[in-house]
Design a protein around this motif. Structure first.
Motif, mmCIF file in Angstrom:
data_model
loop_
_atom_site.group_PDB
_atom_site.id
_atom_site.type_symbol
_atom_site.label_atom_id
_atom_site.label_comp_id
_atom_site.label_asym_id
_atom_site.label_seq_id
_atom_site.Cartn_x
_atom_site.Cartn_y
_atom_site.Cartn_z
ATOM 1 N N ALA A 17 -2.037 77.783 0.948
ATOM 2 C CA ALA A 17 -1.866 76.741 2.145
ATOM 3 C C ALA A 17 -2.741 77.077 2.874
ATOM 4 C CB ALA A 17 -0.585 77.853 3.059
ATOM 5 N N ALA A 18 -3.661 77.897 3.122
ATOM 6 C CA ALA A 18 -4.769 77.569 3.913
ATOM 7 C C ALA A 18 -5.872 76.919 3.710
ATOM 8 C CB ALA A 18 -5.032 79.025 4.494
ATOM 9 N N GLU A 19 -5.823 76.421 2.489
ATOM 10 C CA GLU A 19 -7.079 75.427 1.726
ATOM 11 C C GLU A 19 -6.730 74.806 1.606
ATOM 12 O OE1 GLU A 19 -7.009 76.440 -2.483
ATOM 13 O OE2 GLU A 19 -7.817 78.739 -1.819
ATOM 14 N N GLN A 20 -5.048 73.759 2.119
ATOM 15 C CA GLN A 20 -4.609 72.487 1.709
ATOM 16 C C GLN A 20 -5.388 72.063 2.942
ATOM 17 O OE1 GLN A 20 -5.142 70.960 -0.432
ATOM 18 N NE2 GLN A 20 -2.578 70.615 -1.644
ATOM 19 N N LEU A 43 4.010 81.549 18.700
ATOM 20 C CA LEU A 43 3.687 80.006 19.380
ATOM 21 C C LEU A 43 5.563 79.369 18.902
ATOM 22 C CD1 LEU A 43 2.352 80.193 15.292
ATOM 23 C CD2 LEU A 43 0.896 80.006 17.231
ATOM 24 N N THR A 44 4.928 78.419 19.021
ATOM 25 C CA THR A 44 6.786 78.171 19.477
ATOM 26 C C THR A 44 7.319 76.641 18.283
ATOM 27 O OG1 THR A 44 6.620 78.300 21.499
ATOM 28 C CG2 THR A 44 8.192 76.421 20.949
ATOM 29 N N LEU A 48 0.709 78.934 9.664
ATOM 30 C CA LEU A 48 1.674 78.261 11.174
ATOM 31 C C LEU A 48 0.888 77.614 12.286
ATOM 32 C CD1 LEU A 48 4.788 77.339 11.190
ATOM 33 C CD2 LEU A 48 5.317 79.565 12.198
ATOM 34 N N GLY A 49 0.231 78.402 13.228
ATOM 35 C CA GLY A 49 -0.883 78.048 14.483
ATOM 36 C C GLY A 49 -1.206 76.619 14.141
ATOM 37 N N THR A 50 -2.125 76.681 12.923
ATOM 38 C CA THR A 50 -2.676 75.604 12.374
ATOM 39 C C THR A 50 -2.020 74.801 11.588
ATOM 40 O OG1 THR A 50 -4.928 77.117 11.670
ATOM 41 C CG2 THR A 50 -4.994 75.099 10.590
ATOM 42 N N ALA A 51 -1.046 74.624 11.445
ATOM 43 C CA ALA A 51 -0.697 73.525 10.732
ATOM 44 C C ALA A 51 0.055 72.303 12.029
ATOM 45 C CB ALA A 51 1.331 73.825 9.774
ATOM 46 N N LEU A 52 0.872 73.829 13.251
ATOM 47 C CA LEU A 52 1.710 73.271 14.144
ATOM 48 C C LEU A 52 0.414 72.234 15.248
ATOM 49 C CD1 LEU A 52 3.001 76.393 15.286
ATOM 50 C CD2 LEU A 52 4.513 74.221 14.819
ATOM 51 N N ASP A 53 -0.590 73.393 15.554
ATOM 52 C CA ASP A 53 -2.016 72.340 16.321
ATOM 53 C C ASP A 53 -2.365 70.772 15.603
ATOM 54 O OD1 ASP A 53 -2.439 74.092 17.574
ATOM 55 O OD2 ASP A 53 -3.631 75.133 16.373
#
Length: 553
Positions: A18-21, A102-103, A67-72
């Protein structure tokens, strides 16, 4: 186009994917497939021990990382990690987002659990019964603003179809577009199997140790490109995509609750390094029924392996079997399986309803042979207690009796019908003109010298997809590899019903072996209960190949 990336092909796949993608390049959606028929049984047992369990716990750990990266980045996440308890996983995710500061809007889907509705199957108590839901509940969840959509037992392809349909604004009768997305979903649902993982032509794959996970770029018309992030290992080629397309399928009509995708319409072309373009996919309305994966209690099982080394292997195996059942009444068991495995020894498995007979009685008889059997006697594993197993069955229910429910963060519930009224029709396809099979001299060689194969399980059935690299190879394959020759190369399939399906645009044949795996992976006592090695056994079989094909291999 919309970029949809996969980060999981099964429960236990590479944790860091997930982090790699998210780090490797631009994507719009991150999907993860965590469920299989066997996984549903495992989650069912976990839920019986703990009613709060029943979901893929590794998904929580992955979300804590990304999750934080995805939201950003505005990447939305769709995964079937909810398993048997999507509400429970959604609640844990909300706790996680709060702890991380996070939200995020977490939405989950329900409606697949039919356990109470079915009661018993084949006279046995049902452990799990889950209907395969489709993509339109995912579309609704995304429409409601979900950052993370927690799915239960949806079809694997729905994880891709839902984001594509939402992004492009497709309707429920856009059959060809939906079918294209189903094919895209099937390609990436098993993670690295589309990017060189488990690929038979080993010399083609650079960096086979750490292949990148797949991405599909889906256009508004349903055409798509399969790729992966630059700089990652593995390979995306017509061959790697073909090998995944023929994996765990039945007839060329691939049935889902959203659309019937015609796999015999798929056209592949190499579109540059690590890019394969997929065109021409046609769709038909879905069937009026929906498939339910049912796991029922099967009984108890135990296995002991007696290693056999040195001389007189077959005589030693005979000594073990006669000595074991001189001390043990076969009638104690519902089934006894005795297999002489080359390079390993004698593998004896017993199955039955009495845990004491399968456990204590069976292991005691084996231990008693310790000083009274063949020279070089030892046991590969220490004797163990009986373990419960499940039997997998598939049943059909009317699709219009199933409702998908989208549950928002405040508990608001939106019902999305699984079925959609549509007039049935059939797409007429003109197959490509056949090539003439190569003539000239032949060479006796393994089938796999020229042809690839991949195999897998669907409940008690197994499939083997076999393909060639070009029209000439396919012409020979289609003419030579009949059902009779297939079973001759795989003696374990003899006496079973075998269906052969032609996929000429993929230069492939698909063989479906009915009943080979009995009650499914959990109940099957074979060393390879999911038939993963069946394709490689077929490739190892020796045939008379045209020398002209060998020159290009």
């Amino acid at each position: 186009m919309v970029r949809i990336a996969n980060c999981s092909g099964f429960y236990g796949d590479r944790f860091g994917a997930a982090a790699e993608q998210l780090a490797g390049g631009p994507i719009d959606y991150l999907t993860g497939d965590y469920l299989a028929e066997l996984t549903m049984a495992i989650l069912g047992k976990a839920r019986r021990r703990d009613p709060e369990a029943g979901y893929a716990t590794t998904f929580l750990g992955q979300m804590e990382q990304v999750l934080g990266t995805a939201l950003d980045k505005g990447v939305r996440i769709v995964a079937n990690a909810g398993g048997l308890n999507p509400a429970g996983l959604a609640a844990r995710l909300r706790e996680l987002t709060a702890r991380l500061g996070l939200t995020a809007t977490i939405v989950h889907i329900e409606g697949d659990d039919l356990t109470g509705r079915l009661g018993t199957v084949d006279g046995r108590d049902v452990l799990t019964a889950n209907v395969y839901l489709g993509s339109w509940a995912i579309v609704e969840a995304l429409r409601q603003g979900a950052d993370v959509v927690v799915c239960p037992r949806v079809t694997d392809a729905a994880l891709t179809v839902g984001p594509a349909a939402f992004h492009h604004g497709w309707g429920r009768t856009d059959w060809d577009r939906l079918a294209g997305a189903v094919v895209a979903g099937h390609v990436i649902e098993c993670g690295c199997q589309a990017t060189g993982g488990n690929y038979p032509f080993l010399d083609e794959v650079r960096d086979p140790i750490d292949p990148g996970f797949p991405i599909v770029e889906i256009a508004e018309n349903g055409e798509f490109v399969v790729t992966k992030h630059p700089g990652t290992g593995g390979l995306v080629s017509v061959g790697t995509v073909t090998s995944q397309l023929v994996y765990e399928i039945d007839s060329p009509r691939y049935l889902t609750p959203d659309v019937t995708a015609r796999f015999d319409s798929v056209d592949l072309t190499q579109d540059g390094p690590d890019r394969v373009r997929v065109r021409g996919v046609r769709g038909e309305p879905p069937p009026p029924t929906a498939k339910v994966c049912v796991n029922v209690e099967g009984g108890y099982r135990n296995t002991i392996t007696f290693p056999l080394v040195g001389l007189d292997i077959e005589r030693k195996a005979d000594l073990v079997e006669r000595g074991l059942f001189a001390r043990l009444d076969r009638d104690l068991f519902d089934a006894v399986h005795v297999d002489l495995v080359s390079g390993t020894g004698l593998r004896v498995t017993v199955q039955g309803r009495d845990p004491a007979a399968v456990g204590r009685s069976f292991t005691a008889a084996a231990v008693e042979l310790g000083l009274a059997s063949y020279p070089g006697f030892f046991l590969l594993d220490p004797p163990r207690a009986a373990s419960a197993y499940t039997v997998t069955r598939s049943v059909l229910v009317a699709a219009d009796t199933v409702e998908q429910v989208v549950v928002g963060p405040g508990g608001q519930r939106t019902t999305v019908p699984l079925a959609h009224p549509a007039d049935p029709f059939t797409v007429d396809l003109t197959p490509p003109p056949p090539a003439d099979p190569p003539g000239g001299p032949v060479v006796r060689a393994p089938l796999g010298t020229v042809f690839g194969a991949r195999s897998g399980d669907k409940g008690g059935d197994a499939n083997v997809g076999v393909w060639g690299r070009d029209a000439d190879a396919y012409a020979w394959l289609a003419g030579h590899l009949t059902v009779e020759r297939f079973t001759a190369l795989l003696p374990g399939t003899r006496g079973l019903t075998v269906h052969r399906h032609e996929l000429p645009r993929l230069f492939a044949l698909n063989f479906v072996v009915r009943g080979l795996l009995g009650g499914g992976a959990s109940a099957n006592p074979a060393l390879d209960p999911q038939a993963k090695s069946l394709g490689e056994l077929l490739r190892a079989g020796t045939v008379e190949l045209p020398a002209a094909l060998l020159e290009g291999s």
